[in-house]
Design a protein around this motif. Structure first.
Motif, PDB file in Angstrom:
ATOM      1  N   LYS A   1       0.839  -1.199   0.000  1.00 21.58           N
ATOM      2  CA  LYS A   1       0.000   0.000   0.000  1.00 21.58           C
ATOM      3  C   LYS A   1       0.875   1.250   0.000  1.00 21.58           C
ATOM      4  CE  LYS A   1      -3.507  -2.684   0.156  1.00 21.58           C
ATOM      5  NZ  LYS A   1      -4.283  -2.906  -1.103  1.00 21.58           N
ATOM      6  N   LEU A   2       0.364   2.297  -0.664  1.00 22.28           N
ATOM      7  CA  LEU A   2       1.137   3.525  -0.877  1.00 22.28           C
ATOM      8  C   LEU A   2       0.581   4.689  -0.065  1.00 22.28           C
ATOM      9  CD1 LEU A   2       3.293   5.114  -2.528  1.00 22.28           C
ATOM     10  CD2 LEU A   2       1.538   5.453  -4.295  1.00 22.28           C
ATOM     11  N   GLY A   3       1.495   5.424   0.563  1.00 25.49           N
ATOM     12  CA  GLY A   3       1.162   6.678   1.230  1.00 25.49           C
ATOM     13  C   GLY A   3       2.268   7.683   0.953  1.00 25.49           C
ATOM     14  N   GLY A   4       2.100   8.906   1.443  1.00 24.58           N
ATOM     15  CA  GLY A   4       3.142   9.907   1.203  1.00 24.58           C
ATOM     16  C   GLY A   4       2.718  11.262   1.716  1.00 24.58           C
ATOM     17  N   VAL A   5       3.425  12.283   1.262  1.00 30.02           N
ATOM     18  CA  VAL A   5       3.122  13.651   1.660  1.00 30.02           C
ATOM     19  C   VAL A   5       2.847  14.483   0.414  1.00 30.02           C
ATOM     20  CG1 VAL A   5       5.535  14.427   1.622  1.00 30.02           C
ATOM     21  CG2 VAL A   5       3.894  15.575   3.129  1.00 30.02           C
TER      22      VAL A   5
ATOM     23  N   GLN B   1      -4.217   4.399  -3.820  1.00 35.43           N
ATOM     24  CA  GLN B   1      -3.305   4.985  -2.839  1.00 35.43           C
ATOM     25  C   GLN B   1      -4.068   5.072  -1.526  1.00 35.43           C
ATOM     26  OE1 GLN B   1      -0.749   8.207  -3.996  1.00 35.43           O
ATOM     27  NE2 GLN B   1      -0.590   9.056  -1.931  1.00 35.43           N
ATOM     28  N   LEU B   2      -3.375   4.733  -0.429  1.00 38.91           N
ATOM     29  CA  LEU B   2      -4.048   4.627   0.863  1.00 38.91           C
ATOM     30  C   LEU B   2      -4.310   5.991   1.500  1.00 38.91           C
ATOM     31  CD1 LEU B   2      -5.087   2.523   2.894  1.00 38.91           C
ATOM     32  CD2 LEU B   2      -2.812   2.538   3.951  1.00 38.91           C
ATOM     33  N   PHE B   3      -3.306   6.887   1.490  1.00 44.72           N
ATOM     34  CA  PHE B   3      -3.446   8.180   2.147  1.00 44.72           C
ATOM     35  C   PHE B   3      -2.347   9.115   1.668  1.00 44.72           C
ATOM     36  CE2 PHE B   3      -0.195   6.103   4.627  1.00 44.72           C
ATOM     37  CZ  PHE B   3       0.655   7.121   4.999  1.00 44.72           C
ATOM     38  N   THR B   4      -2.493  10.388   2.026  1.00 41.88           N
ATOM     39  CA  THR B   4      -1.411  11.346   1.878  1.00 41.88           C
ATOM     40  C   THR B   4      -1.450  12.305   3.055  1.00 41.88           C
ATOM     41  OG1 THR B   4      -0.248  12.793   0.321  1.00 41.88           O
ATOM     42  CG2 THR B   4      -2.619  13.133   0.544  1.00 41.88           C
ATOM     43  N   ILE B   5      -0.303  12.909   3.360  1.00 37.94           N
ATOM     44  CA  ILE B   5      -0.193  13.874   4.446  1.00 37.94           C
ATOM     45  C   ILE B   5      -0.208  15.279   3.846  1.00 37.94           C
ATOM     46  CG2 ILE B   5       1.223  14.720   6.349  1.00 37.94           C
ATOM     47  CD1 ILE B   5       0.156  11.939   6.877  1.00 37.94           C
ATOM     48  N   ASP B   6      -1.140  16.096   4.295  1.00 35.91           N
ATOM     49  CA  ASP B   6      -1.289  17.459   3.785  1.00 35.91           C
ATOM     50  C   ASP B   6      -0.589  18.439   4.722  1.00 35.91           C
ATOM     51  OD1 ASP B   6      -2.121  19.728   2.455  1.00 35.91           O
ATOM     52  OD2 ASP B   6      -4.163  19.683   3.264  1.00 35.91           O
ATOM     53  N   GLN B   7       0.319  19.263   4.170  1.00 34.09           N
ATOM     54  CA  GLN B   7       0.975  20.288   4.986  1.00 34.09           C
ATOM     55  C   GLN B   7       0.523  21.696   4.614  1.00 34.09           C
ATOM     56  OE1 GLN B   7       5.172  21.100   4.219  1.00 34.09           O
ATOM     57  NE2 GLN B   7       5.173  19.568   2.597  1.00 34.09           N
ATOM     58  N   GLN B   8      -0.468  21.803   3.713  1.00 32.75           N
ATOM     59  CA  GLN B   8      -1.081  23.086   3.371  1.00 32.75           C
ATOM     60  C   GLN B   8      -0.054  24.132   2.954  1.00 32.75           C
ATOM     61  OE1 GLN B   8      -5.232  23.398   5.521  1.00 32.75           O
ATOM     62  NE2 GLN B   8      -3.650  23.456   7.084  1.00 32.75           N
TER      63      GLN B   8
ATOM     64  N   GLY C   1       0.314  21.945   9.389  1.00 32.94           N
ATOM     65  CA  GLY C   1       0.065  20.520   9.252  1.00 32.94           C
ATOM     66  C   GLY C   1       0.765  19.798  10.383  1.00 32.94           C
ATOM     67  N   PRO C   2       0.733  18.455  10.401  1.00 28.61           N
ATOM     68  CA  PRO C   2       0.213  17.605   9.323  1.00 28.61           C
ATOM     69  C   PRO C   2      -1.266  17.251   9.503  1.00 28.61           C
ATOM     70  CG  PRO C   2       1.331  16.259  10.951  1.00 28.61           C
ATOM     71  CD  PRO C   2       1.451  17.679  11.429  1.00 28.61           C
ATOM     72  N   GLY C   3      -1.897  16.948   8.378  1.00 24.67           N
ATOM     73  CA  GLY C   3      -3.246  16.410   8.372  1.00 24.67           C
ATOM     74  C   GLY C   3      -3.294  15.233   7.418  1.00 24.67           C
ATOM     75  N   VAL C   4      -4.067  14.212   7.761  1.00 26.42           N
ATOM     76  CA  VAL C   4      -4.170  13.015   6.924  1.00 26.42           C
ATOM     77  C   VAL C   4      -5.364  13.140   5.981  1.00 26.42           C
ATOM     78  CG1 VAL C   4      -4.538  10.519   6.910  1.00 26.42           C
ATOM     79  CG2 VAL C   4      -3.090  11.554   8.675  1.00 26.42           C
ATOM     80  N   VAL C   5      -5.128  12.898   4.700  1.00 23.50           N
ATOM     81  CA  VAL C   5      -6.206  12.825   3.715  1.00 23.50           C
ATOM     82  C   VAL C   5      -6.314  11.372   3.266  1.00 23.50           C
ATOM     83  CG1 VAL C   5      -7.043  13.574   1.460  1.00 23.50           C
ATOM     84  CG2 VAL C   5      -5.823  15.190   2.941  1.00 23.50           C
ATOM     85  N   ASP C   6      -7.489  10.779   3.450  1.00 23.10           N
ATOM     86  CA  ASP C   6      -7.728   9.406   3.002  1.00 23.10           C
ATOM     87  C   ASP C   6      -9.135   9.322   2.442  1.00 23.10           C
ATOM     88  OD1 ASP C   6      -9.354   9.433   5.240  1.00 23.10           O
ATOM     89  OD2 ASP C   6      -8.211   7.936   6.360  1.00 23.10           O
ATOM     90  N   GLU C   7      -9.669   8.123   2.309  1.00 25.72           N
ATOM     91  CA  GLU C   7     -10.979   7.970   1.689  1.00 25.72           C
ATOM     92  C   GLU C   7     -12.090   8.663   2.479  1.00 25.72           C
ATOM     93  OE1 GLU C   7     -11.917   3.850   1.485  1.00 25.72           O
ATOM     94  OE2 GLU C   7     -11.897   3.548   3.663  1.00 25.72           O
ATOM     95  N   SER C   8     -11.850   8.917   3.765  1.00 28.31           N
ATOM     96  CA  SER C   8     -12.893   9.519   4.600  1.00 28.31           C
ATOM     97  C   SER C   8     -13.105  11.003   4.314  1.00 28.31           C
ATOM     98  CB  SER C   8     -12.547   9.319   6.085  1.00 28.31           C
ATOM     99  OG  SER C   8     -11.427  10.109   6.460  1.00 28.31           O
ATOM    100  N   ASN C   9     -12.097  11.693   3.789  1.00 23.21           N
ATOM    101  CA  ASN C   9     -12.233  13.138   3.571  1.00 23.21           C
ATOM    102  C   ASN C   9     -11.727  13.594   2.211  1.00 23.21           C
ATOM    103  OD1 ASN C   9      -9.538  12.715   4.086  1.00 23.21           O
ATOM    104  ND2 ASN C   9      -9.337  14.256   5.687  1.00 23.21           N
ATOM    105  N   VAL C  10     -11.522  12.643   1.305  1.00 28.85           N
ATOM    106  CA  VAL C  10     -10.934  12.994   0.014  1.00 28.85           C
ATOM    107  C   VAL C  10     -11.857  13.891  -0.806  1.00 28.85           C
ATOM    108  CG1 VAL C  10     -11.769  10.892  -1.152  1.00 28.85           C
ATOM    109  CG2 VAL C  10      -9.741  12.101  -2.014  1.00 28.85           C
ATOM    110  N   ASP C  11     -13.174  13.677  -0.736  1.00 34.20           N
ATOM    111  CA  ASP C  11     -14.094  14.493  -1.533  1.00 34.20           C
ATOM    112  C   ASP C  11     -14.042  15.959  -1.111  1.00 34.20           C
ATOM    113  OD1 ASP C  11     -15.003  12.398  -3.106  1.00 34.20           O
ATOM    114  OD2 ASP C  11     -16.589  11.856  -1.693  1.00 34.20           O
TER     115      ASP C  11
END
Length: 328
Positions: free
Chosen positions: A251-255, A270-277, A307-317
């Motif tokens: 599984k892939l993640g990143g920033v 992709q599983l998630f990404t880290i948002d630093q705005q 940041g950091p904040g996690v973006v995944d399927e729960s808040n991607v929209d």
């Protein structure tokens, strides 16, 4: 994040008030602000640049200017960035913003800024430690260790406990810290991992990243998580995972992120990404320095975390609209 929201609101209000007062400042030369940042074609840094430019609209309305200085490439990042800092000094900057990517190469130039009496904000890389060491007013950005740690915890919480951090800019202290945070975060959940440092010329090179990661995964079949230090390498890493025949397992993640990454998160590739705005990093740094140069304003919160904040399927929209607007 509530603290950031309140701070941003205060900065925006200050900007509106300052714009209204422009006619009273007709005789003022305004603030001449220089911003050191990444390459013009780096997707993440284009977002930071947009934030700086949007804040620059108030600067320009008051008779000032915002000048962006970035390296041609990242092959000799520290030395090139130090030269850009010195260029800003030589151009009689009223204020300077810059990331402390490679302290051993850049700190001397930053100290010259402060010695010249030029207000300085460190942003994006270096943290409050760098701001304190260099005599800067504030640090604005994410804490890279905490960003990596959040990624490691996310992997660990999803029972992915053998990870690799693909670092295509190993000379940058903030990205080494990010990989260290990732490994500490997954270790907290009983996992483990390694950093895979690649030549700095491989940053944004799809073939180099994909081939190196493919080789690492085939040599280390227990790896189940891959983390990249920038959105330009995320799709390359996805290709490397696919070429290794491990898309179902690894599984892939990143920033950082862009529309492609968010689409991949939405589709599950992709599983998630880290948002630093990054937009806020550029916007707040320029706004705060403009207020300081023109009015002597300061912000007592010296570490301003975006940041950091996690973006995944729960808040991607909810995140996609910001990306489409070029601000996330």
């Amino acid at each position: 994040m509530k603290r950031i929201t309140k701070l941003l609101a205060a900065v925006v209000l200050a900007g509106v008030a300052a714009t209204a007062a422009t006619s009273a400042m007709a005789g003022s030369k305004g603030a001449k602000i220089f911003v050191i940042g990444g390459k013009a074609d780096d997707p993440f840094w284009s977002i930071v640049k947009r934030g700086a430019e949007d804040a620059g609209k108030v600067v320009e309305a008051q008779g000032g200017s915002v000048t962006w200085l970035g390296p041609q490439n990242y092959d000799n990042l520290g030395a090139d960035a130090a030269d850009l800092i010195r260029t800003a000094i030589s151009q009689h900057a009223d204020a300077i913003v810059g990331p402390d990517w490679v302290p051993e190469s850049m700190d001397e130039a930053f100290k010259a800024v402060v010695a010249a009496g030029i207000p300085l904000i460190i942003y994006n890389a270096g943290g409050l430690d760098a701001a304190d060491r260099l005599g800067a007013m504030n640090y604005i950005g994410s804490d890279d260790y905490k960003a990596g740690f959040a990624g490691g915890e996310y992997f660990g919480n999803h029972d992915l406990k053998n990870v690799v951090c693909v670092n295509t800019l190993p000379g940058a202290a903030n990205l080494r810290a990010q990989c260290a945070g990732l490994l500490a975060g997954v270790a907290k959940h009983g996992g483990k991992g390694v950093e895979l440092p690649l030549p700095m010329s491989s940053f944004g090179n799809p073939t180099a990243v994909a081939q190196a990661l493919k080789a690492h995964l085939l040599q280390n079949p227990d790896v189940v998580g891959v983390y990249t230090i920038g959105n330009v390498d995320a799709n390359s890493a996805a290709n490397g995972i696919m070429q290794a025949g491990l898309s179902d397992k690894v599984k892939l993640g990143g920033v950082n992120m862009d529309q492609t990454i968010l689409a991949n998160i939405k589709s599950g590739s992709q599983l998630f990404t880290i948002d630093q705005q990054g937009y806020l990093q550029g916007y707040l740094a320029v706004s705060i320095l403009n207020g300081h140069v023109n009015y002597g304003l300061t912000v007592p919160t010296r570490e301003i975390l975006t940041g950091p904040g996690v973006v995944d399927e729960s808040n991607v929209d909810a995140t996609m609209a910001g990306v489409q607007a070029g601000a996330r």
